[in-house]
Design a protein around this motif. Structure first.
Motif, PDB file in Angstrom:
ATOM      1  N   ALA A  58       0.850  -1.189   0.000  1.00 59.63           N
ATOM      2  CA  ALA A  58       0.000   0.000   0.000  1.00 59.63           C
ATOM      3  C   ALA A  58       0.886   1.240   0.000  1.00 59.63           C
ATOM      4  N   ASP A  59       0.459   2.246  -0.744  1.00 65.89           N
ATOM      5  CA  ASP A  59       1.204   3.504  -0.721  1.00 65.89           C
ATOM      6  C   ASP A  59       0.675   4.372   0.430  1.00 65.89           C
ATOM      7  N   ALA A  60       1.292   5.521   0.642  1.00 66.40           N
ATOM      8  CA  ALA A  60       0.952   6.379   1.785  1.00 66.40           C
ATOM      9  C   ALA A  60      -0.515   6.802   1.761  1.00 66.40           C
ATOM     10  N   ALA A  61      -1.037   7.135   0.590  1.00 62.91           N
ATOM     11  CA  ALA A  61      -2.437   7.570   0.491  1.00 62.91           C
ATOM     12  C   ALA A  61      -3.397   6.431   0.834  1.00 62.91           C
ATOM     13  N   GLU A  62      -3.082   5.217   0.362  1.00 65.38           N
ATOM     14  CA  GLU A  62      -3.938   4.064   0.671  1.00 65.38           C
ATOM     15  C   GLU A  62      -3.926   3.761   2.168  1.00 65.38           C
ATOM     16  N   VAL A  66      -7.099   3.890   4.814  1.00 67.59           N
ATOM     17  CA  VAL A  66      -7.502   2.730   5.611  1.00 67.59           C
ATOM     18  C   VAL A  66      -7.469   3.044   7.105  1.00 67.59           C
ATOM     19  N   PHE A  67      -6.380   3.643   7.581  1.00 66.48           N
ATOM     20  CA  PHE A  67      -6.170   3.800   9.021  1.00 66.48           C
ATOM     21  C   PHE A  67      -6.494   5.197   9.557  1.00 66.48           C
ATOM     22  N   GLY A  68      -6.787   6.144   8.670  1.00 65.82           N
ATOM     23  CA  GLY A  68      -7.155   7.482   9.123  1.00 65.82           C
ATOM     24  C   GLY A  68      -5.996   8.269   9.703  1.00 65.82           C
ATOM     25  N   ALA A  69      -4.784   7.850   9.431  1.00 62.38           N
ATOM     26  CA  ALA A  69      -3.594   8.538   9.935  1.00 62.38           C
ATOM     27  C   ALA A  69      -2.451   8.312   8.963  1.00 62.38           C
ATOM     28  N   GLY A  70      -1.589   9.298   8.836  1.00 57.44           N
ATOM     29  CA  GLY A  70      -0.392   9.132   8.028  1.00 57.44           C
ATOM     30  C   GLY A  70       0.572   8.214   8.751  1.00 57.44           C
ATOM     31  N   LEU A  71       0.953   7.122   8.107  1.00 52.05           N
ATOM     32  CA  LEU A  71       1.813   6.127   8.761  1.00 52.05           C
ATOM     33  C   LEU A  71       3.274   6.229   8.338  1.00 52.05           C
ATOM     34  N   CYS A  93       6.780  -5.619   7.094  1.00 51.79           N
ATOM     35  CA  CYS A  93       6.865  -4.174   6.948  1.00 51.79           C
ATOM     36  C   CYS A  93       6.084  -3.581   8.107  1.00 51.79           C
ATOM     37  N   THR A  94       6.684  -2.604   8.775  1.00 48.64           N
ATOM     38  CA  THR A  94       6.049  -1.966   9.922  1.00 48.64           C
ATOM     39  C   THR A  94       5.890  -0.475   9.637  1.00 48.64           C
ATOM     40  N   TRP A  95       4.653   0.006   9.815  1.00 45.71           N
ATOM     41  CA  TRP A  95       4.337   1.423   9.683  1.00 45.71           C
ATOM     42  C   TRP A  95       3.892   1.935  11.041  1.00 45.71           C
ATOM     43  N   GLU A  96       4.250   3.189  11.362  1.00 44.43           N
ATOM     44  CA  GLU A  96       3.887   3.742  12.658  1.00 44.43           C
ATOM     45  C   GLU A  96       3.352   5.152  12.528  1.00 44.43           C
ATOM     46  N   ALA A  97       2.379   5.450  13.372  1.00 46.06           N
ATOM     47  CA  ALA A  97       1.880   6.801  13.581  1.00 46.06           C
ATOM     48  C   ALA A  97       1.880   7.026  15.086  1.00 46.06           C
ATOM     49  N   GLU A  98       1.410   8.172  15.520  1.00 45.55           N
ATOM     50  CA  GLU A  98       1.439   8.498  16.945  1.00 45.55           C
ATOM     51  C   GLU A  98       0.643   7.504  17.788  1.00 45.55           C
ATOM     52  N   SER A  99      -0.509   7.076  17.291  1.00 48.30           N
ATOM     53  CA  SER A  99      -1.379   6.243  18.124  1.00 48.30           C
ATOM     54  C   SER A  99      -1.600   4.830  17.585  1.00 48.30           C
ATOM     55  N   ALA A 173     -14.132  -4.447  15.920  1.00 50.35           N
ATOM     56  CA  ALA A 173     -14.710  -4.458  14.576  1.00 50.35           C
ATOM     57  C   ALA A 173     -14.043  -3.432  13.666  1.00 50.35           C
ATOM     58  N   VAL A 174     -13.727  -2.255  14.211  1.00 42.46           N
ATOM     59  CA  VAL A 174     -13.066  -1.212  13.409  1.00 42.46           C
ATOM     60  C   VAL A 174     -11.663  -1.663  13.015  1.00 42.46           C
ATOM     61  N   LEU A 175     -10.896  -2.163  13.983  1.00 41.80           N
ATOM     62  CA  LEU A 175      -9.536  -2.623  13.688  1.00 41.80           C
ATOM     63  C   LEU A 175      -9.555  -3.804  12.717  1.00 41.80           C
ATOM     64  N   ARG A 176     -10.519  -4.724  12.900  1.00 43.98           N
ATOM     65  CA  ARG A 176     -10.643  -5.871  11.986  1.00 43.98           C
ATOM     66  C   ARG A 176     -10.891  -5.385  10.561  1.00 43.98           C
ATOM     67  N   ASP A 177     -11.809  -4.445  10.404  1.00 44.20           N
ATOM     68  CA  ASP A 177     -12.120  -3.936   9.067  1.00 44.20           C
ATOM     69  C   ASP A 177     -10.906  -3.257   8.433  1.00 44.20           C
TER      70      ASP A 177
END
Length: 190
Positions: A58-62, A66-71, A93-99, A173-177
């Motif tokens: 997935a690219d940054a926009a995707e 999906v996650f509602g935050a820039g990762l 591959c690991t992506w991180e945001a603040e929360s 349910a939100v995290l699963r989706d």
């Protein structure tokens, strides 16, 4: 030595040769297409570049959609996993945001020490649910005891895909989706 009497013959010879020379030069600039020429022009059009998984899933926009935050950019790595005496390696591959932290793991048959196995997650201290319609087999496990942690594990053919999400808080349910959306991007690129 050229005399004036020979010049008319020379002029007549040039007038005869010039159309032949012009025809030769026109043919040399436009070579007819041979089958080899056609094939090489097809080869010049290169196929689209292959996506480098897992970080290319997935690219940054995707990811932000999906996650509602820039990762940010993903960190590539490898993971060695052992469950129920089955051992395998995974490209990760690991992506991180603040929360939130998202890890994607992908393994194929060659990554399993004793041959491919599609294992149901152990689900120790977490709820396990079957996810229908995603792939051959898929499970979601969630624990909300300290923050929110979930893992989607699925098998498609002889490929094992795992999406692990750790968040400060969140609904199962939100995290699963979200995990399912990322997994669908992965499956489309396998």
């Amino acid at each position: 030595m050229t005399t004036t009497r020979n010049r008319p013959w020379l002029a007549l010879a040039l007038l005869t040769v010039l159309p032949v020379l012009a025809a030769c030069s026109a043919d040399s600039t436009e070579a007819p297409e041979s089958p080899d020429t056609i094939e090489s022009s097809d080869e010049a059009a290169s196929p689209p570049a292959a996506v480098e998984l897992p970080c290319g899933a997935a690219d940054a926009a995707e990811l932000e959609a999906v996650f509602g935050a820039g990762l940010g950019d993903g960190r590539i790595g490898t993971v060695n996993v052992t469950e129920n005496e089955v051992t395998w390696n995974a490209d990760s591959c690991t992506w991180e945001a603040e929360s939130v932290e998202v890890q994607l793991r992908i393994s194929d048959a060659d990554d399993f020490a004793a041959g491919f196995a599609c294992l149901e997650p152990l689900a120790i201290g977490s709820d396990l649910e079957v996810v229908a319609g995603l792939s051959d087999q898929a499970w979601w496990q969630f624990s909300g005891s300290s923050g929110a942690e979930g893992e989607l594990r699925l098998c498609t053919g002889d490929t094992l895909v795992e999406v692990l999400i750790e968040a400060e808080s969140g609904d199962s349910a939100v995290l699963r989706d979200q995990a399912v959306e990322l997994a669908e991007l992965v499956i489309s690129k396998l």
